[in-house]
Design an enzyme around this catalytic site. Structure first.
Site, PDB file in Angstrom:
ATOM      1  N   CYS A 121       0.853  52.474  20.776  1.00 15.40           N
ATOM      2  CA  CYS A 121       0.129  53.285  21.923  1.00 15.40           C
ATOM      3  C   CYS A 121      -1.338  53.311  21.651  1.00 15.40           C
ATOM      4  CB  CYS A 121       0.726  54.239  22.145  1.00 15.40           C
ATOM      5  SG  CYS A 121       1.010  55.414  20.894  1.00 15.40           S
ATOM      6  N   GLU A 139      -0.377  48.696  30.983  1.00 15.60           N
ATOM      7  CA  GLU A 139      -0.335  48.386  29.632  1.00 15.60           C
ATOM      8  C   GLU A 139       0.601  47.140  29.177  1.00 15.60           C
ATOM      9  OE1 GLU A 139       1.054  51.348  26.265  1.00 15.60           O
ATOM     10  OE2 GLU A 139       2.502  51.218  27.557  1.00 15.60           O
ATOM     11  N   GLU A 176       5.258  61.644  24.940  1.00 15.61           N
ATOM     12  CA  GLU A 176       3.873  60.792  24.584  1.00 15.61           C
ATOM     13  C   GLU A 176       4.168  59.531  25.093  1.00 15.61           C
ATOM     14  OE1 GLU A 176       1.575  58.552  22.819  1.00 15.61           O
ATOM     15  OE2 GLU A 176       2.959  58.627  21.032  1.00 15.61           O
ATOM     16  N   LYS A 228      17.876  60.435  19.006  1.00 18.56           N
ATOM     17  CA  LYS A 228      18.233  58.934  19.501  1.00 18.56           C
ATOM     18  C   LYS A 228      17.035  58.123  19.036  1.00 18.56           C
ATOM     19  CE  LYS A 228      18.432  56.349  23.078  1.00 18.56           C
ATOM     20  NZ  LYS A 228      18.227  54.971  22.529  1.00 18.56           N
TER      21      LYS A 228
HETATM   22  O1  TXE Z   1      10.680  51.725  26.214  1.00 20.62           O
HETATM   23  P1  TXE Z   1      11.532  53.025  26.776  1.00 20.62           P
HETATM   24  P2  TXE Z   1      10.706  50.234  26.382  1.00 20.62           P
HETATM   25  C1  TXE Z   1       5.488  51.381  26.531  1.00 20.62           C
HETATM   26  C2  TXE Z   1       5.560  49.702  26.539  1.00 20.62           C
HETATM   27  C3  TXE Z   1       6.477  49.024  26.696  1.00 20.62           C
HETATM   28  C4  TXE Z   1       7.079  49.913  27.742  1.00 20.62           C
HETATM   29  C5  TXE Z   1       8.663  49.989  28.028  1.00 20.62           C
HETATM   30  O2  TXE Z   1       4.231  49.370  27.435  1.00 20.62           O
HETATM   31  O3  TXE Z   1       6.241  47.771  27.295  1.00 20.62           O
HETATM   32  O4  TXE Z   1       6.771  51.252  27.380  1.00 20.62           O
HETATM   33  O5  TXE Z   1       9.222  50.024  26.636  1.00 20.62           O
HETATM   34  C6  TXE Z   1      14.879  55.828  25.496  1.00 20.62           C
HETATM   35  N1  TXE Z   1      16.863  58.843  29.151  1.00 20.62           N
HETATM   36  N2  TXE Z   1       5.976  51.847  25.114  1.00 20.62           N
HETATM   37  O6  TXE Z   1      11.365  50.239  27.980  1.00 20.62           O
HETATM   38  O7  TXE Z   1      12.513  52.703  27.750  1.00 20.62           O
HETATM   39  C7  TXE Z   1      15.252  54.468  24.754  1.00 20.62           C
HETATM   40  O8  TXE Z   1      16.461  54.180  24.314  1.00 20.62           O
HETATM   41  C8  TXE Z   1      16.539  59.091  27.746  1.00 20.62           C
HETATM   42  C9  TXE Z   1       4.933  52.924  24.769  1.00 20.62           C
HETATM   43  O9  TXE Z   1      11.474  49.855  25.392  1.00 20.62           O
HETATM   44  O10 TXE Z   1      10.424  54.036  27.084  1.00 20.62           O
HETATM   45  C10 TXE Z   1      13.998  54.595  23.616  1.00 20.62           C
HETATM   46  O11 TXE Z   1      14.847  55.378  22.616  1.00 20.62           O
HETATM   47  N3  TXE Z   1      16.067  58.101  26.963  1.00 20.62           N
HETATM   48  C11 TXE Z   1       5.499  53.503  23.790  1.00 20.62           C
HETATM   49  C12 TXE Z   1      13.043  55.396  24.125  1.00 20.62           C
HETATM   50  O12 TXE Z   1      13.581  56.004  25.501  1.00 20.62           O
HETATM   51  C13 TXE Z   1      15.780  56.957  27.549  1.00 20.62           C
HETATM   52  C14 TXE Z   1       6.281  53.011  22.616  1.00 20.62           C
HETATM   53  C15 TXE Z   1      11.993  54.514  24.559  1.00 20.62           C
HETATM   54  O13 TXE Z   1      12.164  53.337  25.503  1.00 20.62           O
HETATM   55  C16 TXE Z   1      16.124  56.616  29.040  1.00 20.62           C
HETATM   56  C17 TXE Z   1       7.419  52.193  23.395  1.00 20.62           C
HETATM   57  C18 TXE Z   1      16.730  57.607  29.541  1.00 20.62           C
HETATM   58  N4  TXE Z   1      16.813  57.468  31.139  1.00 20.62           N
HETATM   59  C19 TXE Z   1       7.062  51.334  24.582  1.00 20.62           C
HETATM   60  N5  TXE Z   1      15.881  55.418  29.109  1.00 20.62           N
HETATM   61  C20 TXE Z   1       4.630  54.491  23.105  1.00 20.62           C
HETATM   62  N6  TXE Z   1       4.111  55.422  23.827  1.00 20.62           N
HETATM   63  O14 TXE Z   1       4.062  54.481  22.022  1.00 20.62           O
HETATM   64  C21 TXE Z   1      15.169  54.901  27.830  1.00 20.62           C
HETATM   65  N7  TXE Z   1      15.295  55.794  26.804  1.00 20.62           N
END
Ligand code: TXE
Length: 478
Positions: A281, A382, A247, A172
């Site tokens: 990140c 962050e 990650e 996904k």
């Molecule tokens: O990411 P989410 P968000 C950090 C950055 C950002 C914060 C939140 O600080 O502001 O995270 O971002 C899926 N079960 N990073 O809320 O929610 C979601 O659909 C399974 C760092 O947009 O972590 C998407 O595909 N999956 C980072 C993925 O998780 C779930 C990059 C990431 O979304 C889920 C991005 C659940 N319960 C944001 N909930 C990096 N490490 O590079 C969400 N998802």
């Protein structure tokens, strides 16, 4: 309007519930895609397809798997322009950057295609009594969940090793940036990937993503995203004894010593601070500068940063594109407000930008802040946007304490011409990755990931192949 449906069993299929989400172009604020809003029912269909495809895929000779994965790499290369356009439209990043990311997506497939034929396991001779050998068998059906900052780059970074190791995948992409993953499915079909081996579902994390994590037949989860989401995923997957690779976020230090090559340090710090709008990140969001060079570094950095063009992702001169989504745009701006409340001085940026012709997009000027303590919220949470802070330091001990003083530990950068100091610092920094006199210089064979709240496990090279396989020890008496 582009319709993004699931890709299950080699075909695009509409969501069972018939619902779609709006997909936005962050540069214009306009809706341009309709995204399948997947449910547990759709995930079940994807798992069923993966289950039927698994026996043949894992039994396929590695040489044949190599050929298919390599053909996907070539397919990505052939469609680089189309994919890069889609990525920039969906994510807001400059087109020149999307092009290099699409090259990396292709490289991910090429790299792990060769891993399929090179991967090996160990054997251990036990005195004169026995020989032990390790079988490395595919885990089975695995879940890959990727974020919105480097959409196809990170999506392929997960699915390529999963497929190379002989697993079937239910993946996904982020609901904010699903377009390139959607286009990749067609490329995979043309490359001859058998139906059901790769299934891509779309939708919200809390429903569709959650259904992947909860599914009992999905045996491993590889996730990149926010730390809070990672923590939640671990709480669901760990009691089911799934393999987990997480990650997560970072709050990375970029440390400039007084003996650094300042020209190089400034040039690279512009990138490590603001590449991809700071939405990587690995970006160095806390810049620690030795007091001996603080003023010189600050003025040289400012001189470069105020010149950065913010706006149209399709203009070659643009350095900072749009912020991925309205909620994220608001989150980043709220952190700039917080920095003001905490007593920080905004040296440049500090506000939203409305470029001509893109007044409804979500743009933020690259922002540099000074005058904050290392322990304040701005310096420990962050932000994940085009915002950095400058923090002066005197001694190695002092900077080490501040650099290590957050809950995160993903990537640290240091600039020095003293080799002994580089070794000392590299050893002492609490970080999964340390870059010395460079940043984001990647070798796909190296272990990639973080410590503390930046994650669990490593991606890259054999680490990824090990994650996506189960070791089985076989002991045969002589
Ligand atoms: O990411 P989410 P968000 C950090 C950055 C950002 C914060 C939140 O600080 O502001 O995270 O971002 C899926 N079960 N990073 O809320 O929610 C979601 O659909 C399974 C760092 O947009 O972590 C998407 O595909 N999956 C980072 C993925 O998780 C779930 C990059 C990431 O979304 C889920 C991005 C659940 N319960 C944001 N909930 C990096 N490490 O590079 C969400 N998802």
């Amino acid at each position: 309007m582009i319709t993004i449906n699931h890709f299950i069993n080699g075909k695009y299929v509409a969501p069972g519930g018939g619902e779609y989400l709006d997909g936005f172009n962050p540069a214009t604020g306009e809706v341009f895609t309709k995204i399948a809003n997947g449910t547990a029912h759709d995930v079940q269909m994807a798992v069923d397809a993966a289950k039927s495809a698994l026996p043949a895929w894992k039994a396929m000779p590695a040489e044949d798997r190599f050929r298919i994965l390599n053909a996907i790499a070539e397919g990505i290369e052939t469609h680089i322009d189309e994919l890069a356009l889609a990525e920039s439209r969906d994510q807001g990043k400059p087109l020149w950057l999307s092009k290099s990311e699409m090259q990396r997506a292709s490289q991910n497939f090429r790299f792990f295609a060769t891993a399929a034929v090179q991967f090996a396991s160990e054997s251990h001779q036990t005195d004169t009594r026995a020989i032990n050998y390790t079988l490395r068998q595919p885990v089975g059906i695995v879940g890959c969940i990727s974020p919105w900052n480097l959409p196809l780059y990170l999506f392929t970074w997960k699915i390529a090793p999963a497929l190379a190791a002989g697993n079937c995948v239910v993946a996904k992409p982020s609901e904010f940036t699903p377009l390139t993953a959607h286009l990749l499915c067609e490329i995979a079909n043309k490359a001859g990937l058998p139906p059901g081996v790769l299934n891509v579902v779309h939708g919200l994390g809390s429903t569709c993503g959650q259904a992947i994590v909860e599914h009992p037949e999905i045996k491993a989860i590889s996730f990149t995203g926010g730390t809070a989401t990672g923590k939640h995923i671990a709480s669901v997957a760990a009691p089911m004894f799934k393999k987990l690779s997480l990650e997560l976020g970072g709050k990375n230090p970029n440390i400039i010593f007084d003996d650094a090559d300042l020209t190089e340090a400034v040039k690279t710090s512009v990138r490590s601070s603001f590449l991809n709008q700071g939405e990587i990140c690995l970006c160095g969001s806390r810049v620690f500068v030795h007091t001996g060079v603080y003023d010189a570094f600050k003025s040289a950095l400012l001189q470069e940063v105020v010149k950065m063009q913010v706006g149209d992702p399709f203009d070659d001169k643009t350095r900072v594109g749009a912020i991925v989504s309205k909620p994220h745009f608001e989150k980043v701006l709220s952190y700039i407000d917080l920095a003001r409340q905490e007593g920080g001085t905004i040296l440049c940026g500090g506000q939203e930008v409305k470029p001509a012709g893109f007044e409804n997009g979500w743009f933020i000027a690259p922002t540099i802040i000074e005058g904050l303590s290392a322990a304040c919220r701005t310096n420990t949470e962050e932000i994940f946007g085009p915002v950095i802070t400058l923090i002066p330091f005197e001694t190695e001990e002092e900077v080490l304490e501040m650099a290590n003083g957050t809950a995160y530990g993903l990537a640290a950068t240091l600039w020095t011409s003293d080799l002994k100091r580089a070794h000392r610092m590299a050893e002492a920094l609490q970080s999964g990755i340390v870059w010395v006199n460079c940043w984001l210089l990647r070798d796909l064979r190296t272990p990639f990931g973080g410590v503390k709240q930046s994650g669990v496990g490593r991606e890259g090279g054999w680490e990824a192949m090990r994650f996506f396989t189960e070791p089985k020890n076989v002991c045969i008496a002589y």
